[in-house]
Write an enzyme that holds these catalytic residues in place. Structure first.
Site, mmCIF file in Angstrom:
data_model
loop_
_atom_site.group_PDB
_atom_site.id
_atom_site.type_symbol
_atom_site.label_atom_id
_atom_site.label_comp_id
_atom_site.label_asym_id
_atom_site.label_seq_id
_atom_site.Cartn_x
_atom_site.Cartn_y
_atom_site.Cartn_z
ATOM 1 N N GLY A 93 49.047 88.865 59.853
ATOM 2 C CA GLY A 93 48.664 89.655 61.029
ATOM 3 C C GLY A 93 47.847 90.880 60.652
ATOM 4 O O GLY A 93 47.165 90.909 59.629
ATOM 5 N N ASP A 94 47.949 91.907 61.470
ATOM 6 C CA ASP A 94 47.125 93.097 61.283
ATOM 7 C C ASP A 94 47.646 94.064 60.225
ATOM 8 O O ASP A 94 46.881 94.847 59.662
ATOM 9 C CB ASP A 94 47.021 93.859 62.606
ATOM 10 C CG ASP A 94 48.398 94.328 63.070
ATOM 11 O OD1 ASP A 94 49.250 93.475 63.369
ATOM 12 O OD2 ASP A 94 48.632 95.553 63.105
ATOM 13 N N GLY A 144 49.816 90.651 66.288
ATOM 14 C CA GLY A 144 48.901 90.810 65.169
ATOM 15 C C GLY A 144 47.524 90.222 65.363
ATOM 16 O O GLY A 144 46.521 90.832 64.978
ATOM 17 N N THR A 169 57.992 94.924 62.319
ATOM 18 C CA THR A 169 57.047 95.771 61.600
ATOM 19 C C THR A 169 57.523 97.214 61.605
ATOM 20 O O THR A 169 58.064 97.680 62.612
ATOM 21 C CB THR A 169 55.658 95.683 62.252
ATOM 22 O OG1 THR A 169 55.267 94.318 62.313
ATOM 23 C CG2 THR A 169 54.619 96.477 61.466
ATOM 24 N N THR A 223 51.649 98.293 65.502
ATOM 25 C CA THR A 223 52.605 97.179 65.545
ATOM 26 C C THR A 223 52.396 96.423 66.844
ATOM 27 O O THR A 223 52.072 97.017 67.874
ATOM 28 C CB THR A 223 54.056 97.682 65.454
ATOM 29 O OG1 THR A 223 54.957 96.576 65.582
ATOM 30 C CG2 THR A 223 54.371 98.704 66.534
ATOM 31 N N GLY A 224 52.565 95.113 66.785
ATOM 32 C CA GLY A 224 52.392 94.344 68.015
ATOM 33 C C GLY A 224 51.900 92.947 67.724
ATOM 34 O O GLY A 224 52.189 92.378 66.675
#
Lengths: 177, 134
Positions: free
Chosen positions: B31-32, B55, B1, B52-53
């Site tokens: 995801g997010d 999601g 991301t 980021t991470g």
């Protein structure tokens, strides 16, 4: 100089310094600096924050080091499937898309959805139809996104049934999303 | 991301995030990143955030809007809001993540609860300043 600010990221997670090769680390640092300069040039010229963040993200989407655009990871079906969003704090306008497979720069399409449609989020085939028919995007073959590195990562993930980078054996890439 | 946040000379904030998702993902998982208020958010006079991470956890915690809300309604600073969100509920749910954010005064903040995040900003002279590890 006019006052402006800019910050970027290229993904987070377990990135192990002791396993990262020096030349790869340098490549990441250069790529991050390039993205910052792309955004800074717009802000210095009096451009908008929306144009600056899009330019910075395009720079990273075009670099196969990052998991976005050209460097996107592969799905179980060996395809790329990308998502993106942009938001303008001035008027709370926003544009987003998910599950696109043939868009070179998804963040540009997100901006086009924000400015050229009455919607906030489009998905998959519909997002691509809007891109090609109404926003002037060019169909990009999956080959453009394919890299050996991502294919090897997919094989590695499939071999153990994993579906995330979090447990990858690739030292620079134990990251999420 | 990948993502970016900015404040321009006119005082306007913006945020952008783009991703290829997860290796070996199936079923059209999202995801997010493209969800406004989860991975991406901007509001003038308040803040701009890109996350980021992991999601799924970031989605459940609506990370970006939580940071914004803590500043708007709780009068938290950008630094405190980011720190409290990234090291609070998310961590409790086992989510590793990082955020980049900028407030209405142009103050930039990075917050992460994992060993590294590829990130960068401009120094006081406008030169690129990049970092990778915690």
């Amino acid at each position: 100089m006019a006052q402006f600010s800019l910050a970027i990221h290229g993904g987070a997670g377990t990135i192990e310094k002791h396993r990262m090769k020096a030349d790869l680390e340098q490549a990441y640092r250069h790529a991050l600096a390039d993205a910052l300069l792309a955004g800074k040039n717009i802000l210095m010229a009096g451009g908008s924050s929306v144009d600056a963040v899009v330019a910075a993200v395009v720079s990273m989407e075009d670099n196969p080091l990052f998991n976005a655009g050209r460097g996107s990871v592969l799905t179980h079906d060996e395809m790329v499937e990308m998502d993106a969003a942009v938001m303008n704090g001035k008027d709370l306008n926003a544009g987003a898309l998910c599950g696109v497979r043939h868009i070179k720069n998804p963040i540009v399409l997100a901006r086009d959805i924000m400015t050229g449609s009455s919607h906030v989020m489009l998905s998959g085939d519909g997002a691509e139809k809007f891109a090609f028919n109404e926003a002037g995007h060019v169909y990009t073959e999956q080959d453009y996104f394919f890299t050996e590195r991502r294919y090897d990562q997919l094989l590695d993930a499939k071999s153990t049934g994993r579906a995330a980078l979090s447990e990858s054996t690739f030292p620079d890439d134990k990251k999420h999303g | 991301t990948v993502g970016a946040v900015a404040l321009d000379a006119s005082g306007n904030l913006a945020a952008a995030t783009s991703t290829g998702g997860l290796t070996n993902k199936r079923y059209g998982r999202i995801g997010d990143t493209p969800i406004i208020g989860a991975g991406t958010y901007a509001r003038n006079g308040n803040c701009a955030v890109s996350a980021t991470g992991m999601g799924e956890v970031l989605l459940r915690c609506t990370v970006a809007s939580d940071i914004s809300g803590r500043m708007r309604y709780g009068n938290q600073s950008l630094k405190d809001a980011c720190h409290n969100v990234v090291n609070g509920e998310i961590k409790g749910l086992g989510g590793e993540c990082g955020v980049v954010a900028v407030d209405a005064e142009g103050q930039v903040h990075f917050s992460l609860n994992c060993p590294g995040m590829y990130r960068g900003t401009l120094d006081t002279h406008g030169e690129p300043l990049v970092a990778i590890y915690d």
